[in-house]
Design a protein around this motif. Structure first.
Motif, PDB file in Angstrom:
ATOM      1  N   ILE A  16       0.837  -1.206   0.000  1.00 31.48           N
ATOM      2  CA  ILE A  16       0.000   0.000   0.000  1.00 31.48           C
ATOM      3  C   ILE A  16       0.868   1.250   0.000  1.00 31.48           C
ATOM      4  CG2 ILE A  16      -1.629   1.355   1.384  1.00 31.48           C
ATOM      5  CD1 ILE A  16      -2.895  -1.296   2.259  1.00 31.48           C
ATOM      6  N   ALA A  17       1.967   1.220   0.762  1.00 33.04           N
ATOM      7  CA  ALA A  17       2.830   2.400   0.879  1.00 33.04           C
ATOM      8  C   ALA A  17       3.474   2.792  -0.439  1.00 33.04           C
ATOM      9  CB  ALA A  17       3.905   2.141   1.933  1.00 33.04           C
ATOM     10  N   ARG A  18       3.606   1.847  -1.356  1.00 36.28           N
ATOM     11  CA  ARG A  18       4.242   2.173  -2.645  1.00 36.28           C
ATOM     12  C   ARG A  18       3.507   3.301  -3.369  1.00 36.28           C
ATOM     13  NH1 ARG A  18       4.435  -3.744  -3.505  1.00 36.28           N
ATOM     14  NH2 ARG A  18       6.495  -4.475  -2.813  1.00 36.28           N
ATOM     15  N   ALA A  19       2.208   3.396  -3.169  1.00 36.40           N
ATOM     16  CA  ALA A  19       1.442   4.454  -3.840  1.00 36.40           C
ATOM     17  C   ALA A  19       1.799   5.839  -3.306  1.00 36.40           C
ATOM     18  CB  ALA A  19      -0.053   4.204  -3.662  1.00 36.40           C
ATOM     19  N   TYR A  20       2.506   5.887  -2.180  1.00 34.99           N
ATOM     20  CA  TYR A  20       2.857   7.168  -1.550  1.00 34.99           C
ATOM     21  C   TYR A  20       4.316   7.547  -1.790  1.00 34.99           C
ATOM     22  CZ  TYR A  20      -1.643   6.870   0.770  1.00 34.99           C
ATOM     23  OH  TYR A  20      -2.991   6.806   1.027  1.00 34.99           O
ATOM     24  N   ARG A  21       4.992   6.815  -2.655  1.00 33.82           N
ATOM     25  CA  ARG A  21       6.360   7.193  -2.999  1.00 33.82           C
ATOM     26  C   ARG A  21       6.353   8.508  -3.775  1.00 33.82           C
ATOM     27  NH1 ARG A  21       9.169   1.552  -5.140  1.00 33.82           N
ATOM     28  NH2 ARG A  21       9.716   0.710  -3.082  1.00 33.82           N
ATOM     29  N   PRO A  22       7.426   9.286  -3.687  1.00 36.38           N
ATOM     30  CA  PRO A  22       7.472  10.550  -4.429  1.00 36.38           C
ATOM     31  C   PRO A  22       7.537  10.312  -5.932  1.00 36.38           C
ATOM     32  CG  PRO A  22       9.612  10.073  -3.477  1.00 36.38           C
ATOM     33  CD  PRO A  22       8.658   9.047  -2.912  1.00 36.38           C
ATOM     34  N   ALA A  23       7.086  11.294  -6.676  1.00 32.56           N
ATOM     35  CA  ALA A  23       7.119  11.170  -8.137  1.00 32.56           C
ATOM     36  C   ALA A  23       8.553  11.145  -8.652  1.00 32.56           C
ATOM     37  CB  ALA A  23       6.349  12.325  -8.774  1.00 32.56           C
ATOM     38  N   HIS A  24       9.455  11.823  -7.939  1.00 37.18           N
ATOM     39  CA  HIS A  24      10.860  11.879  -8.334  1.00 37.18           C
ATOM     40  C   HIS A  24      11.693  11.107  -7.320  1.00 37.18           C
ATOM     41  CE1 HIS A  24      14.878  13.488  -9.199  1.00 37.18           C
ATOM     42  NE2 HIS A  24      14.401  13.843 -10.373  1.00 37.18           N
ATOM     43  N   PRO A  25      12.703  10.353  -7.766  1.00 38.69           N
ATOM     44  CA  PRO A  25      13.512   9.568  -6.826  1.00 38.69           C
ATOM     45  C   PRO A  25      14.154  10.390  -5.716  1.00 38.69           C
ATOM     46  CG  PRO A  25      13.947   8.881  -9.084  1.00 38.69           C
ATOM     47  CD  PRO A  25      13.083  10.097  -9.172  1.00 38.69           C
ATOM     48  N   LEU A  26      14.396  11.679  -5.958  1.00 38.01           N
ATOM     49  CA  LEU A  26      15.027  12.525  -4.949  1.00 38.01           C
ATOM     50  C   LEU A  26      13.995  13.279  -4.097  1.00 38.01           C
ATOM     51  CD1 LEU A  26      18.035  14.002  -6.971  1.00 38.01           C
ATOM     52  CD2 LEU A  26      17.987  12.010  -5.451  1.00 38.01           C
ATOM     53  N   GLY A  27      12.731  12.974  -4.300  1.00 42.87           N
ATOM     54  CA  GLY A  27      11.684  13.621  -3.517  1.00 42.87           C
ATOM     55  C   GLY A  27      11.607  13.049  -2.102  1.00 42.87           C
ATOM     56  N   SER A  28      10.675  13.573  -1.324  1.00 43.11           N
ATOM     57  CA  SER A  28      10.526  13.149   0.069  1.00 43.11           C
ATOM     58  C   SER A  28       9.840  11.785   0.168  1.00 43.11           C
ATOM     59  CB  SER A  28       9.694  14.180   0.842  1.00 43.11           C
ATOM     60  OG  SER A  28       9.397  13.707   2.144  1.00 43.11           O
ATOM     61  N   TYR A  29      10.418  10.922   0.990  1.00 46.84           N
ATOM     62  CA  TYR A  29       9.841   9.607   1.252  1.00 46.84           C
ATOM     63  C   TYR A  29       9.099   9.571   2.590  1.00 46.84           C
ATOM     64  CZ  TYR A  29      12.010   7.296  -2.736  1.00 46.84           C
ATOM     65  OH  TYR A  29      12.346   6.904  -4.016  1.00 46.84           O
ATOM     66  N   TRP A  30       8.822  10.753   3.142  1.00 45.94           N
ATOM     67  CA  TRP A  30       8.166  10.820   4.449  1.00 45.94           C
ATOM     68  C   TRP A  30       6.848  10.045   4.437  1.00 45.94           C
ATOM     69  CZ3 TRP A  30       8.873  12.340   9.437  1.00 45.94           C
ATOM     70  CH2 TRP A  30       7.720  12.458  10.220  1.00 45.94           C
ATOM     71  N   ASP A  31       5.968  10.332   3.471  1.00 43.46           N
ATOM     72  CA  ASP A  31       4.664   9.653   3.431  1.00 43.46           C
ATOM     73  C   ASP A  31       4.828   8.150   3.266  1.00 43.46           C
ATOM     74  OD1 ASP A  31       3.350  12.030   3.744  1.00 43.46           O
ATOM     75  OD2 ASP A  31       2.631  12.177   1.672  1.00 43.46           O
ATOM     76  N   TYR A  32       5.758   7.734   2.427  1.00 46.78           N
ATOM     77  CA  TYR A  32       5.965   6.305   2.205  1.00 46.78           C
ATOM     78  C   TYR A  32       6.307   5.588   3.502  1.00 46.78           C
ATOM     79  CZ  TYR A  32       8.362   1.991   0.954  1.00 46.78           C
ATOM     80  OH  TYR A  32       8.764   0.675   0.904  1.00 46.78           O
ATOM     81  N   LYS A  91      -2.447  17.016   2.577  1.00 47.49           N
ATOM     82  CA  LYS A  91      -2.749  15.594   2.731  1.00 47.49           C
ATOM     83  C   LYS A  91      -3.821  15.147   1.744  1.00 47.49           C
ATOM     84  CE  LYS A  91      -1.486  15.118   7.610  1.00 47.49           C
ATOM     85  NZ  LYS A  91      -1.975  14.859   8.982  1.00 47.49           N
ATOM     86  N   ILE A  92      -4.810  16.010   1.522  1.00 50.65           N
ATOM     87  CA  ILE A  92      -5.873  15.669   0.572  1.00 50.65           C
ATOM     88  C   ILE A  92      -5.293  15.473  -0.829  1.00 50.65           C
ATOM     89  CG2 ILE A  92      -7.814  16.698  -0.687  1.00 50.65           C
ATOM     90  CD1 ILE A  92      -8.653  15.380   1.895  1.00 50.65           C
ATOM     91  N   ALA A  93      -4.387  16.357  -1.238  1.00 45.88           N
ATOM     92  CA  ALA A  93      -3.783  16.233  -2.562  1.00 45.88           C
ATOM     93  C   ALA A  93      -2.977  14.944  -2.677  1.00 45.88           C
ATOM     94  CB  ALA A  93      -2.893  17.442  -2.832  1.00 45.88           C
ATOM     95  N   ARG A  94      -2.226  14.624  -1.618  1.00 48.22           N
ATOM     96  CA  ARG A  94      -1.418  13.402  -1.658  1.00 48.22           C
ATOM     97  C   ARG A  94      -2.284  12.152  -1.559  1.00 48.22           C
ATOM     98  NH1 ARG A  94       1.208  16.584   2.608  1.00 48.22           N
ATOM     99  NH2 ARG A  94       1.852  14.694   3.732  1.00 48.22           N
ATOM    100  N   ALA A  95      -3.382  12.236  -0.819  1.00 44.62           N
ATOM    101  CA  ALA A  95      -4.317  11.106  -0.741  1.00 44.62           C
ATOM    102  C   ALA A  95      -4.920  10.820  -2.108  1.00 44.62           C
ATOM    103  CB  ALA A  95      -5.415  11.409   0.271  1.00 44.62           C
ATOM    104  N   ALA A  96      -5.337  11.872  -2.808  1.00 43.64           N
ATOM    105  CA  ALA A  96      -5.934  11.697  -4.131  1.00 43.64           C
ATOM    106  C   ALA A  96      -4.920  11.121  -5.118  1.00 43.64           C
ATOM    107  CB  ALA A  96      -6.468  13.038  -4.634  1.00 43.64           C
ATOM    108  N   ARG A  97      -3.689  11.609  -5.040  1.00 47.76           N
ATOM    109  CA  ARG A  97      -2.650  11.100  -5.939  1.00 47.76           C
ATOM    110  C   ARG A  97      -2.371   9.620  -5.680  1.00 47.76           C
ATOM    111  NH1 ARG A  97       0.876  14.844  -5.094  1.00 47.76           N
ATOM    112  NH2 ARG A  97       2.106  13.782  -3.501  1.00 47.76           N
ATOM    113  N   ALA A  98      -2.288   9.237  -4.397  1.00 46.64           N
ATOM    114  CA  ALA A  98      -2.011   7.842  -4.069  1.00 46.64           C
ATOM    115  C   ALA A  98      -3.161   6.931  -4.485  1.00 46.64           C
ATOM    116  CB  ALA A  98      -1.743   7.703  -2.572  1.00 46.64           C
ATOM    117  N   ALA A  99      -4.397   7.401  -4.320  1.00 47.71           N
ATOM    118  CA  ALA A  99      -5.553   6.599  -4.735  1.00 47.71           C
ATOM    119  C   ALA A  99      -5.538   6.366  -6.235  1.00 47.71           C
ATOM    120  CB  ALA A  99      -6.843   7.286  -4.304  1.00 47.71           C
ATOM    121  N   THR A 100      -5.152   7.388  -6.992  1.00 46.38           N
ATOM    122  CA  THR A 100      -5.055   7.257  -8.444  1.00 46.38           C
ATOM    123  C   THR A 100      -3.951   6.275  -8.826  1.00 46.38           C
ATOM    124  OG1 THR A 100      -5.884   9.503  -8.797  1.00 46.38           O
ATOM    125  CG2 THR A 100      -4.648   8.493 -10.594  1.00 46.38           C
TER     126      THR A 100
END
Length: 230
Positions: A16-32, A91-100
């Protein structure tokens, strides 16, 4: 459910956490890493999924955060229409992105301040680790609004700490305060419900109420309240 409640398996949490990885490899992995740790250590989502199993009504998740309930429902094979609202626009924006990214069907997210009002909804309602972060005077409005949304056979599911003065309650408050200091939460804890008052309010509305521990192996004072609509 009791203190032997278990979180999701580590492999499921990681998937499940994979959907919360950053779009860029150097982005933040906090959510993941947050999502992976949360799902593999907290029995919250299996407990709520278990409560909603057997229902067919759409679910409104009040204070949804990153929308993890939607992922847990789909992982458990529950295709209930889901909508999450939260005051934190990020959080709402990141939730929507991860759901997609995860390909979750029939999900939606929107920013909303629960202290100012609730959206239109008919079905089941989830209020998970939310009540303590809104002012005491807003509790009744949130609860009454959630009760009014319940469709026949639907459920109001709440996870909350209780203001019972115990050591678990003190640990819970300390961690909630620390979450605010870190900036993860937009508000510090305001008021923890009293168990008897909360249950009485739900019962007076004609709901059948069940209360179980949802602490699991954690040190927190977490409880699951399930109110069944007739």
């Amino acid at each position: 459910m009791s203190d032997d409640a278990r979180p999701l398996p580590s492999a499921t949490a990681r998937a499940i956490a994979r959907a919360y990885r950053p779009a860029h490899p150097l982005g933040s992995y906090w959510d993941y890493f947050y999502v992976r740790g949360k799902l593999s250590s907290d029995p919250l989502y299996p407990g709520i999924v278990d409560a909603l199993r057997g229902t067919s009504a759409p679910v409104l998740d009040l204070g949804c955060g990153l929308g993890l309930l939607a992922h847990a429902l789909r992982d458990a094979g529950l295709a209930l229409p889901y909508r999450g609202v939260d005051i934190d626009a990020g959080k709402i924006a990141r939730a929507a992105r991860a759901a997609t990214r995860a390909g979750l069907g029939e999900t939606g997210f929107a920013r909303l301040d629960l202290a100012r009002g609730l959206p239109a909804h008919r079905g089941s309602v989830a209020v998970l680790d939310v009540l303590q972060f809104v002012p005491r005077q807003a509790h009744d409005g949130i609860l009454d609004g959630a009760i009014a949304m319940l469709a026949p056979g639907a459920k109001l599911v709440i996870r909350t700490g209780f203001d019972d003065g115990g050591s678990r309650a003190r640990v819970t408050r300390a961690v909630d305060v620390f979450s605010r200091v870190l900036g993860w939460m937009n508000a510090a804890p305001r008021h923890y419900p009293e168990r008897e008052a909360l249950c009485a309010r739900l019962a007076d509305a004609g709901l059948r109420v069940e209360v179980d521990s949802l602490s699991g192996d954690t040190p927190f004072n977490n409880w699951r309240v399930v109110a069944h609509a007739p």
